[in-house]
Design a protein around this motif. Structure first.
Motif, PDB file in Angstrom:
ATOM      1  N   ALA A 179       0.805  -1.223   0.000  1.00 44.70           N
ATOM      2  CA  ALA A 179       0.000   0.000   0.000  1.00 44.70           C
ATOM      3  C   ALA A 179       0.839   1.274   0.000  1.00 44.70           C
ATOM      4  N   ASP A 180       0.492   2.184  -0.889  1.00 45.68           N
ATOM      5  CA  ASP A 180       0.936   3.572  -0.789  1.00 45.68           C
ATOM      6  C   ASP A 180      -0.101   4.379  -0.007  1.00 45.68           C
ATOM      7  N   ARG A 181      -1.296   3.797   0.073  1.00 45.08           N
ATOM      8  CA  ARG A 181      -2.412   4.454   0.751  1.00 45.08           C
ATOM      9  C   ARG A 181      -3.381   3.377   1.197  1.00 45.08           C
ATOM     10  N   MET A 182      -4.001   3.569   2.352  1.00 43.13           N
ATOM     11  CA  MET A 182      -4.975   2.620   2.876  1.00 43.13           C
ATOM     12  C   MET A 182      -6.313   3.314   3.116  1.00 43.13           C
ATOM     13  N   VAL A 183      -7.379   2.641   2.709  1.00 39.92           N
ATOM     14  CA  VAL A 183      -8.736   3.155   2.900  1.00 39.92           C
ATOM     15  C   VAL A 183      -9.543   2.062   3.591  1.00 39.92           C
ATOM     16  N   LEU A 184     -10.283   2.427   4.621  1.00 42.49           N
ATOM     17  CA  LEU A 184     -11.160   1.469   5.309  1.00 42.49           C
ATOM     18  C   LEU A 184     -12.605   1.841   5.034  1.00 42.49           C
ATOM     19  N   LEU A 185     -13.359   0.870   4.493  1.00 45.10           N
ATOM     20  CA  LEU A 185     -14.786   1.048   4.271  1.00 45.10           C
ATOM     21  C   LEU A 185     -15.565   0.282   5.322  1.00 45.10           C
ATOM     22  N   ALA A 186     -16.679   0.850   5.738  1.00 39.63           N
ATOM     23  CA  ALA A 186     -17.615   0.168   6.627  1.00 39.63           C
ATOM     24  C   ALA A 186     -19.012   0.666   6.275  1.00 39.63           C
ATOM     25  N   ALA A 187     -19.901  -0.290   6.003  1.00 42.29           N
ATOM     26  CA  ALA A 187     -21.278   0.043   5.642  1.00 42.29           C
ATOM     27  C   ALA A 187     -21.326   1.011   4.458  1.00 42.29           C
ATOM     28  N   GLY A 188     -20.414   0.814   3.494  1.00 38.21           N
ATOM     29  CA  GLY A 188     -20.424   1.615   2.285  1.00 38.21           C
ATOM     30  C   GLY A 188     -19.936   3.029   2.433  1.00 38.21           C
ATOM     31  N   ARG A 189     -19.298   3.331   3.561  1.00 38.05           N
ATOM     32  CA  ARG A 189     -18.767   4.673   3.804  1.00 38.05           C
ATOM     33  C   ARG A 189     -17.284   4.579   4.136  1.00 38.05           C
ATOM     34  N   ILE A 190     -16.571   5.682   3.934  1.00 34.79           N
ATOM     35  CA  ILE A 190     -15.158   5.748   4.275  1.00 34.79           C
ATOM     36  C   ILE A 190     -15.007   6.025   5.764  1.00 34.79           C
ATOM     37  N   VAL A 191     -14.316   5.119   6.459  1.00 34.41           N
ATOM     38  CA  VAL A 191     -14.042   5.290   7.885  1.00 34.41           C
ATOM     39  C   VAL A 191     -12.680   5.944   8.081  1.00 34.41           C
ATOM     40  N   ALA A 192     -11.711   5.546   7.263  1.00 31.94           N
ATOM     41  CA  ALA A 192     -10.350   6.091   7.366  1.00 31.94           C
ATOM     42  C   ALA A 192      -9.714   6.073   5.990  1.00 31.94           C
TER      43      ALA A 192
END
Length: 282
Positions: free
Chosen positions: A209-222
């Motif tokens: 990863a150059d970047r990490m994205v966390l999804l939860a319930a179809g939304r961006i958490v981080a």
């Protein structure tokens, strides 16, 4: 160029009453690998299908290289899709084709290559994924790790600008998984391929990863670069990183066992005396 290769602008998608993506806005920088994390059912694969043009959003827009693609016809999407490679979770090789023919298949479908050119390029790509000399083998003769590498060679056969990786290390032992990680990094470093990887494998995520994205319930958490993401104090982020169940799940499990214990006590009170399996009613 400062223009992102891929942009999702306020994308929402529902299947019936189930909302999978909710007003999702994400952009993906050229030549970087973005890892999208999240529990199962949070919309990660649905997001990839929007990028490929396999799904259209209920609301919002999907852009590729400065062009809106969610409004394009299937015919208009063909040249766009030729610039996008896809590594399927289980490889998805054609069992009736040799390894070399699997790699050459996109070149055959999109045209512009002679049989000799297809064969030469397939051989080169197999060598680049560390599998020289396996072109004549059938998928049934390959290990799981080899199949995944053949599938990766096929994904880049048309020299794409973007590769979508759907759980790229699923089903592989740690050593074979790291081979895939190294290949993903090599494609980024040597061919400047933009990557979007969906995974549950935190070790793999850290490696690519150059970047990490966390999804939860179809939304961006981080959404952050790896060091900041991993150091986040957000509970959802830390639960995912550490593989810990959330408080809601733990409470639901506790409540379920309490109900079971209560039922067992009630049924125990009504059970026939020990040694009398038929009870008093004979």
């Amino acid at each position: 160029m400062d223009l992102p290769l891929v942009e999702l602008k306020n994308v929402s998608k529902a299947f019936g009453s189930q909302v999978v993506l909710h007003d999702l806005s994400l952009s993906f920088e050229r030549g970087k690998t973005t890892v999208v994390l999240g529990p199962s059912g949070t919309g990660k694969s649905v997001m990839l299908k929007h990028v490929m043009g396999l799904l259209c959003p209920d609301a919002g827009e999907v852009w590729f290289d400065g062009r809106r693609i969610d409004t394009l016809s299937e015919r208009e999407l063909v040249p766009v899709r030729s610039r996008i490679g896809f590594l399927f979770q289980m490889g998805a090789l054609f069992d009736s084709m040799s390894a070399a023919d699997n790699v050459a298949f996109p070149m055959l479908e999109h045209g512009g290559y002679t049989p000799a050119q297809r064969a030469d390029k397939a051989e080169l790509l197999l060598a680049q994924v560390g599998l020289p000399g396996v072109g004549a083998k059938m998928p049934g003769e390959l290990s799981g790790g080899q199949k995944k590498r053949v599938a990766l060679a096929r994904a880049v056969a048309l020299d794409p600008d973007l590769v979508l990786y759907d759980e790229p290390t699923t089903g592989l032992d740690p050593i074979r998984a790291d081979v895939i990680n190294e290949l993903i990094n090599a494609l980024r470093d040597h061919r400047q391929i933009t990557g979007i990887a969906v995974t549950h494998d935190m070790q793999s995520a850290r490696r690519i990863a150059d970047r990490m994205v966390l999804l939860a319930a179809g939304r961006i958490v981080a959404d952050d670069e790896p060091a900041a993401f991993l150091a986040s104090a957000d509970d959802d982020v830390q639960h995912f990183i550490q593989g810990r169940a959330g408080d809601d799940d733990l409470e639901a499990i506790r409540h379920g066992f309490e109900l079971g214990d209560a039922r067992a006590r009630r049924e125990g009170a009504l059970a026939p005396p020990a040694g009398d399996p038929h009870g008093a009613d004979r």
